[in-house]
Design a protein around this motif. Structure first.
Motif, PDB file in Angstrom:
ATOM      1  N   GLY A  91      46.297  49.785  32.073  1.00  0.00           N
ATOM      2  CA  GLY A  91      45.546  51.048  32.017  1.00  0.00           C
ATOM      3  C   GLY A  91      46.187  51.983  31.010  1.00  0.00           C
ATOM      4  O   GLY A  91      47.137  52.705  31.322  1.00  0.00           O
ATOM      5  N   SER A  95      44.499  46.079  29.191  1.00  0.00           N
ATOM      6  CA  SER A  95      43.532  47.141  28.925  1.00  0.00           C
ATOM      7  C   SER A  95      42.136  46.562  28.821  1.00  0.00           C
ATOM      8  O   SER A  95      41.951  45.410  28.418  1.00  0.00           O
ATOM      9  N   ASN A 145      42.487  55.332  41.012  1.00  0.00           N
ATOM     10  CA  ASN A 145      42.993  55.004  42.343  1.00  0.00           C
ATOM     11  C   ASN A 145      42.288  53.807  43.011  1.00  0.00           C
ATOM     12  O   ASN A 145      42.933  52.972  43.644  1.00  0.00           O
ATOM     13  N   HIS A 156      43.573  50.217  42.247  1.00  0.00           N
ATOM     14  CA  HIS A 156      44.962  49.802  42.521  1.00  0.00           C
ATOM     15  C   HIS A 156      45.039  48.602  43.474  1.00  0.00           C
ATOM     16  O   HIS A 156      45.818  47.678  43.243  1.00  0.00           O
ATOM     17  N   ARG A 213      57.829  59.826  40.815  1.00  0.00           N
ATOM     18  CA  ARG A 213      58.862  60.207  39.833  1.00  0.00           C
ATOM     19  C   ARG A 213      59.775  61.309  40.341  1.00  0.00           C
ATOM     20  O   ARG A 213      60.931  61.404  39.935  1.00  0.00           O
ATOM     21  N   LEU A 236      35.785  56.096  42.572  1.00  0.00           N
ATOM     22  CA  LEU A 236      37.002  55.742  41.815  1.00  0.00           C
ATOM     23  C   LEU A 236      38.246  56.484  42.300  1.00  0.00           C
ATOM     24  O   LEU A 236      39.363  55.992  42.167  1.00  0.00           O
ATOM     25  N   ASP A 256      44.996  63.421  44.693  1.00  0.00           N
ATOM     26  CA  ASP A 256      45.558  63.540  43.348  1.00  0.00           C
ATOM     27  C   ASP A 256      46.792  64.433  43.304  1.00  0.00           C
ATOM     28  O   ASP A 256      47.827  64.050  42.752  1.00  0.00           O
TER      29      ASP A 256
HETATM   30  P1  NDP Z   1      43.069  58.182  32.769  1.00  0.00           P
HETATM   31  O1  NDP Z   1      41.629  58.285  33.013  1.00  0.00           O
HETATM   32  O2  NDP Z   1      43.675  59.005  31.699  1.00  0.00           O
HETATM   33  O3  NDP Z   1      43.472  56.662  32.454  1.00  0.00           O
HETATM   34  C1  NDP Z   1      43.090  55.617  33.295  1.00  0.00           C
HETATM   35  C2  NDP Z   1      42.958  54.340  32.482  1.00  0.00           C
HETATM   36  O4  NDP Z   1      42.597  53.284  33.365  1.00  0.00           O
HETATM   37  C3  NDP Z   1      41.835  54.378  31.443  1.00  0.00           C
HETATM   38  O5  NDP Z   1      42.222  54.938  30.223  1.00  0.00           O
HETATM   39  C4  NDP Z   1      41.506  52.914  31.304  1.00  0.00           C
HETATM   40  O6  NDP Z   1      42.437  52.308  30.411  1.00  0.00           O
HETATM   41  C5  NDP Z   1      41.794  52.334  32.676  1.00  0.00           C
HETATM   42  N1  NDP Z   1      40.575  52.058  33.437  1.00  0.00           N
HETATM   43  C6  NDP Z   1      40.215  50.863  33.916  1.00  0.00           C
HETATM   44  N2  NDP Z   1      39.053  50.927  34.555  1.00  0.00           N
HETATM   45  C7  NDP Z   1      38.641  52.216  34.482  1.00  0.00           C
HETATM   46  C8  NDP Z   1      37.480  52.888  34.955  1.00  0.00           C
HETATM   47  N3  NDP Z   1      36.522  52.276  35.657  1.00  0.00           N
HETATM   48  N4  NDP Z   1      37.375  54.212  34.695  1.00  0.00           N
HETATM   49  C9  NDP Z   1      38.334  54.870  34.032  1.00  0.00           C
HETATM   50  N5  NDP Z   1      39.453  54.256  33.542  1.00  0.00           N
HETATM   51  C10 NDP Z   1      39.599  52.935  33.764  1.00  0.00           C
HETATM   52  O7  NDP Z   1      43.795  58.463  34.167  1.00  0.00           O
HETATM   53  P2  NDP Z   1      45.306  58.868  34.395  1.00  0.00           P
HETATM   54  O8  NDP Z   1      46.164  58.109  33.440  1.00  0.00           O
HETATM   55  O9  NDP Z   1      45.441  60.325  34.414  1.00  0.00           O
HETATM   56  O10 NDP Z   1      45.558  58.354  35.901  1.00  0.00           O
HETATM   57  C11 NDP Z   1      45.752  56.977  36.187  1.00  0.00           C
HETATM   58  C12 NDP Z   1      46.564  56.856  37.500  1.00  0.00           C
HETATM   59  O11 NDP Z   1      47.818  57.489  37.332  1.00  0.00           O
HETATM   60  C13 NDP Z   1      45.924  57.518  38.713  1.00  0.00           C
HETATM   61  O12 NDP Z   1      46.159  56.749  39.864  1.00  0.00           O
HETATM   62  C14 NDP Z   1      46.643  58.858  38.831  1.00  0.00           C
HETATM   63  O13 NDP Z   1      46.686  59.363  40.149  1.00  0.00           O
HETATM   64  C15 NDP Z   1      48.026  58.469  38.348  1.00  0.00           C
HETATM   65  N6  NDP Z   1      48.744  59.597  37.747  1.00  0.00           N
HETATM   66  C16 NDP Z   1      50.038  59.828  38.146  1.00  0.00           C
HETATM   67  C17 NDP Z   1      50.756  60.860  37.598  1.00  0.00           C
HETATM   68  C18 NDP Z   1      52.175  61.088  38.002  1.00  0.00           C
HETATM   69  O14 NDP Z   1      52.760  62.093  37.598  1.00  0.00           O
HETATM   70  N7  NDP Z   1      52.790  60.175  38.738  1.00  0.00           N
HETATM   71  C19 NDP Z   1      50.162  61.784  36.628  1.00  0.00           C
HETATM   72  C20 NDP Z   1      48.819  61.416  36.225  1.00  0.00           C
HETATM   73  C21 NDP Z   1      48.147  60.370  36.792  1.00  0.00           C
HETATM   74  P3  NDP Z   1      42.008  51.082  29.451  1.00  0.00           P
HETATM   75  O15 NDP Z   1      40.970  51.658  28.547  1.00  0.00           O
HETATM   76  O16 NDP Z   1      43.274  50.733  28.791  1.00  0.00           O
HETATM   77  O17 NDP Z   1      41.474  49.995  30.342  1.00  0.00           O
END
Ligand code: NDP
Length: 366
Positions: free
Chosen positions: A42, A67, A111, A114, A160, A205, A213
């Motif tokens: 992702g 990805s 989410n 996962h 983290r 999702l 979140d």
């Molecule tokens: P984004 O939307 O920015 O990125 C999610 C990525 O997942 C997409 O870019 C895509 O990557 C992939 N993906 C696969 N299937 C789907 C779909 N159906 N719809 C959308 N994206 C999809 O989200 P975040 O990176 O902000 O969040 C991802 C996870 O990280 C969540 O679980 C969130 O709670 C967690 N998170 C944790 C943080 C922390 O501080 N620990 C901070 C921010 C988020 P690709 O194109 O490569 O397939």
């Protein structure tokens, strides 16, 4: 000041310089310790942050990519020097089991994905790091834990803050009695969410709204700041914008938690207010405050004795180095980051949702 309090004060102050030792890890030279080779699944906003932070790691390295977007794979391959043979999509990543260059997969997708993705990674024989919330509910989380146990791989969750120096210093002081009997915790977790089309506002999702979140930080933070797990919750939901926040996406929840030692927590989780990122811990003999408490930093804090002056770190760099110690050396973190820890948060969130819906005080059994 009583002699006991003076002792605690001196102990707290003198330990400041030595307090950032987050893991009870076997002593090992940086040069001989093995490196954890990680594939990120992702390549979104948080995946990018983790990948950049890993450039500063000494014990973790990005070696693979998963990805659904070919253009991202191309750009990331060039940026992080990843060979094509270490790149997969969501259809092909089971083949990672045949790839000796990858020890662990970090799942950083929406989410709802996962659960299946973690189970597939485990079946491929690789350790898993999964972002929070680990799953949509406790049933899913238990299935993920069971799958990893069956496959004999470890499951960690991207908590983290469990490696952040100011946070660890408050925990250390509390463990040494610096605040006396803990009586109260306040957790404020919120921001005003933007783009209405994002997956966080799609219940299929996200599995929920602000609780899943950002409110999860107050749930988890109450536990590590107080040092106990709650035994009951109450909760109240308010929705001022039902157009933006559809059914299944809560806007704001206030919730309270009761702890076995008698402490209570009062928390707020919201997608509709900015500037809410604060933890306050109150004890009979002192207090600790972190504000900001969970954003990317710098985290700032103080206690009744004065400011906390811990090192400012890139959270994800420290997290990934420490997780390498857990996965490769069997090191034990001060605050757990395993599947059981995440399962507890999901059980508490489930109880908070039930309490908000019914208006009842809901017992929690973890
Ligand atoms: P984004 O939307 O920015 O990125 C999610 C990525 O997942 C997409 O870019 C895509 O990557 C992939 N993906 C696969 N299937 C789907 C779909 N159906 N719809 C959308 N994206 C999809 O989200 P975040 O990176 O902000 O969040 C991802 C996870 O990280 C969540 O679980 C969130 O709670 C967690 N998170 C944790 C943080 C922390 O501080 N620990 C901070 C921010 C988020 P690709 O194109 O490569 O397939």
């Amino acid at each position: 000041m009583s002699s006991r309090r003076r002792f605690l004060h001196q102990a707290a102050v003198s330990a400041l310089a030595f307090s950032f030792v987050p893991l009870l890890s076997p002593a090992r030279s940086r040069h001989t310790a093995p490196v954890l080779r990680v594939a990120i699944m992702g390549l979104g906003s948080y995946g990018t942050r983790v990948a950049d932070a890993m450039l500063g790691c000494t014990r973790a390295r990005l070696t693979g990519l998963i990805s659904g977007t070919p253009a991202k794979l191309q750009a990331w391959r060039a940026k992080y020097t990843i060979p094509e043979k270490n790149c997969y999509n969501y259809q092909t990543f089971d083949q990672i089991k045949n790839n000796p260059d990858i020890d662990a997969v970090y799942v950083i997708t929406p989410n709802a994905l996962h659960h299946d993705q973690v189970i597939r990674v485990a079946a491929a024989g690789k350790h898993v790091i999964c972002e929070k919330p680990m799953a949509l509910n406790p049933t899913q989380a238990q299935e993920m834990i069971d799958a990893c146990r069956k496959a004999n791989v470890k499951l960690l969750v991207g908590y983290r803050m469990h490696f952040e120096p100011h946070t660890l210093e408050v925990i250390r002081q509390r463990q040494h009695g610096a605040f006396g009997k803990i009586l109260f915790f306040q957790g404020l977790s919120g921001f005003r969410i933007g783009d209405p089309s994002q997956w966080r506002l799609n219940p299929q999702l996200s599995g929920g709204g602000s609780m899943m979140d950002i409110g999860i930080y107050s749930v988890n933070g109450a536990r590590y700041m107080i040092g106990e797990d709650p035994i009951w919750v109450t909760a109240q939901e308010t929705k001022t914008d039902p157009v933006r926040f559809k059914p299944g996406i809560e806007e704001t929840i206030q919730f309270q938690m009761g702890f076995p030692g008698g402490a209570v927590a009062s928390c707020l989780s919201t997608y509709n207010l900015n500037f809410l990122d604060k933890f306050f811990l109150d004890g009979a003999d002192g207090f600790a405050e972190l504000q900001p408490a969970t954003n990317y930093g710098p985290i700032q804090g103080r206690t009744d004795k004065g400011p906390l002056n811990q090192p400012v770190v890139t959270h994800q760099t420290v997290q990934m180095d420490q997780m390498a110690g857990i996965l490769l050396d069997g090191a034990t973190p001060v605050v757990p980051v395993d599947g059981q820890e995440a399962l507890k948060d999901l059980k508490i969130i489930e109880a908070i949702y039930a309490a908000a819906k019914t208006g009842n005080k809901v017992p929690v059994q973890l």
